[in-house]
Design a protein around this motif. Structure first.
Motif, PDB file in Angstrom:
ATOM      1  N   SER A   1       0.835  -1.208   0.000  1.00 54.50           N
ATOM      2  CA  SER A   1       0.000   0.000   0.000  1.00 54.50           C
ATOM      3  C   SER A   1       0.863   1.248   0.000  1.00 54.50           C
ATOM      4  O   SER A   1       0.553   2.224  -0.694  1.00 54.50           O
ATOM      5  CB  SER A   1      -0.921   0.006   1.227  1.00 54.50           C
TER       6      SER A   1
ATOM      7  N   PHE B   1       2.065   1.799  -3.580  1.00 50.03           N
ATOM      8  CA  PHE B   1       1.019   2.316  -4.459  1.00 50.03           C
ATOM      9  C   PHE B   1       0.695   3.772  -4.105  1.00 50.03           C
ATOM     10  O   PHE B   1       0.555   4.619  -4.981  1.00 50.03           O
ATOM     11  CB  PHE B   1      -0.237   1.447  -4.371  1.00 50.03           C
ATOM     12  N   ALA B   2       0.586   4.037  -2.818  1.00 49.19           N
ATOM     13  CA  ALA B   2       0.259   5.407  -2.388  1.00 49.19           C
ATOM     14  C   ALA B   2       1.350   6.379  -2.850  1.00 49.19           C
ATOM     15  O   ALA B   2       1.056   7.481  -3.325  1.00 49.19           O
ATOM     16  CB  ALA B   2       0.095   5.461  -0.872  1.00 49.19           C
TER      17      ALA B   2
ATOM     18  N   ALA C   1       0.992   7.272  -6.436  1.00 46.52           N
ATOM     19  CA  ALA C   1      -0.273   7.910  -6.817  1.00 46.52           C
ATOM     20  C   ALA C   1      -0.152   9.425  -6.851  1.00 46.52           C
ATOM     21  O   ALA C   1      -1.078  10.131  -6.464  1.00 46.52           O
ATOM     22  CB  ALA C   1      -1.378   7.481  -5.862  1.00 46.52           C
TER      23      ALA C   1
ATOM     24  N   TRP D   1       2.643  -8.095  -7.739  1.00 46.51           N
ATOM     25  CA  TRP D   1       1.211  -8.004  -7.462  1.00 46.51           C
ATOM     26  C   TRP D   1       0.424  -8.034  -8.769  1.00 46.51           C
ATOM     27  O   TRP D   1      -0.620  -8.679  -8.873  1.00 46.51           O
ATOM     28  CB  TRP D   1       0.892  -6.728  -6.673  1.00 46.51           C
TER      29      TRP D   1
ATOM     30  N   ALA E   1      -3.779   5.255  -6.659  1.00 46.83           N
ATOM     31  CA  ALA E   1      -4.455   5.591  -5.397  1.00 46.83           C
ATOM     32  C   ALA E   1      -5.481   4.517  -5.048  1.00 46.83           C
ATOM     33  O   ALA E   1      -5.601   4.105  -3.891  1.00 46.83           O
ATOM     34  CB  ALA E   1      -5.120   6.960  -5.513  1.00 46.83           C
TER      35      ALA E   1
ATOM     36  N   LEU F   1      -5.364   1.452  -5.782  1.00 44.10           N
ATOM     37  CA  LEU F   1      -4.688   0.203  -5.408  1.00 44.10           C
ATOM     38  C   LEU F   1      -3.968   0.311  -4.069  1.00 44.10           C
ATOM     39  O   LEU F   1      -3.546  -0.701  -3.506  1.00 44.10           O
ATOM     40  CB  LEU F   1      -3.683  -0.187  -6.503  1.00 44.10           C
ATOM     41  N   ALA F   2      -3.888   1.523  -3.541  1.00 44.02           N
ATOM     42  CA  ALA F   2      -3.133   1.751  -2.301  1.00 44.02           C
ATOM     43  C   ALA F   2      -3.966   1.456  -1.066  1.00 44.02           C
ATOM     44  O   ALA F   2      -3.880   2.158  -0.058  1.00 44.02           O
ATOM     45  CB  ALA F   2      -2.614   3.195  -2.272  1.00 44.02           C
ATOM     46  N   ASP F   3      -4.791   0.446  -1.136  1.00 45.76           N
ATOM     47  CA  ASP F   3      -5.640   0.086   0.004  1.00 45.76           C
ATOM     48  C   ASP F   3      -5.888  -1.418  -0.026  1.00 45.76           C
ATOM     49  O   ASP F   3      -6.371  -1.937  -1.040  1.00 45.76           O
ATOM     50  CB  ASP F   3      -6.959   0.847  -0.086  1.00 45.76           C
ATOM     51  N   PRO F   4      -5.572  -2.104   1.071  1.00 48.79           N
ATOM     52  CA  PRO F   4      -5.670  -3.575   1.104  1.00 48.79           C
ATOM     53  C   PRO F   4      -7.099  -4.052   0.854  1.00 48.79           C
ATOM     54  O   PRO F   4      -7.287  -5.075   0.186  1.00 48.79           O
ATOM     55  CB  PRO F   4      -5.249  -3.923   2.536  1.00 48.79           C
TER      56      PRO F   4
ATOM     57  N   ARG G   1      -7.703  -3.891  -2.836  1.00 49.34           N
ATOM     58  CA  ARG G   1      -6.962  -4.939  -3.558  1.00 49.34           C
ATOM     59  C   ARG G   1      -7.620  -6.290  -3.332  1.00 49.34           C
ATOM     60  O   ARG G   1      -7.706  -7.112  -4.247  1.00 49.34           O
ATOM     61  CB  ARG G   1      -5.487  -4.957  -3.126  1.00 49.34           C
TER      62      ARG G   1
END
Lengths: 130, 130
Positions: free
Chosen positions: A7, A10-11, A14, A83, B11, B13-16, B19
């Motif tokens: 995460s 990815f963050a 972004a 991923w 952004a 994808l930046a959260d489990p 995903r």
DNA sequence: TCTATATTTAACTATTTGGTTATTTAACCA
DNA sequence: TGGTTAAATAACCAAATAGTTAAATATAGA
């Protein structure tokens, strides 16, 4: 509060500024002020972006006199690539489109108990007030 | 306020949770409540996650009676994969490590005017108070 | 030791995010 | 009709983000 590693990556990615910084660093180690030059942004703002990238493991900062040369850590992007692997087949091969379709079909049928999986068209929508 | 497309994808994808939702959808179309099941989270929260994924183009929502079946849009991930392409060579081949090293060397020398690119070691740090 | 340069940190602000509960919408079914 | 179910929206809140300016820190060099 610390985001999981993926995460965090990815963050970090972004944000166009941070991606531009990475693109620059792909060409070689660069000082913070050099990195900041192209952006209409204060130095502390750039410094914060670098901290985000660093915490995500995407860059590392050294020390050379008063400069803090930044370098990219490309292995960190391997995690993102790994991923993606799971999904790559979903877009890369037509054959797999069929596979997904069959999955969908199966899921819909088991859920609806044999109801036809027909997509809705205009004539099905009756009594649509307002 | 609308993020650029690539940023929106990263952004999203930046959260489990998001995903995990994608991973589930990779197996086939699924309703919102089915998607929500595994998570210790209210339905509106899941609904918001879905909206984020949808705005990023990563999923699409249909309409079947009172259900809103969600499906993954894997082609959207192609954009992420394409972005990665530029960096892939930096981690995938040792040969390219050398390439980067030469770039760094070149950058440092041109900046420092011939100063040796020696990494700092303990004996260089004199008078480091506190 | 003093000054200049490169960079980070502190303190503050506005916006966005990720969650909540309560309400609304849309469709099915009896 | 009216009731039930699936899902989205509204209104709200706390925490995180992305920026700012001003101050602190670290090093080089005169």
């Amino acid at each position: 509060m610390p985001l999981d590693p993926l995460s965090a990556k990815f963050a970090a990615l972004a944000d166009p500024t941070r991606r531009a910084i990475l693109a620059r660093l792909a060409l070689g180690e660069t000082s913070v002020s050099k990195l900041a030059e192209p952006f209409d942004m204060s130095m502390p703002a750039v410094s914060k972006h670098l901290k985000v990238l660093e915490r995500a493991g995407l860059i590392a900062r050294g020390r050379e006199a008063q400069w803090r040369p930044c370098r990219i850590e490309p292995e960190a992007l391997k995690g993102v690539d790994d991923w993606l692997e799971r999904y790559r087949k979903l877009w890369s091969e037509r054959l797999d489109r069929l596979e997904v379709y069959l999955h969908e079909l199966q899921a819909r049928e088991s859920k609806a108990g044999g109801k036809p999986p027909k997509p809705r068209s205009e004539e099905h929508k009756r009594d649509r007030r307002k």
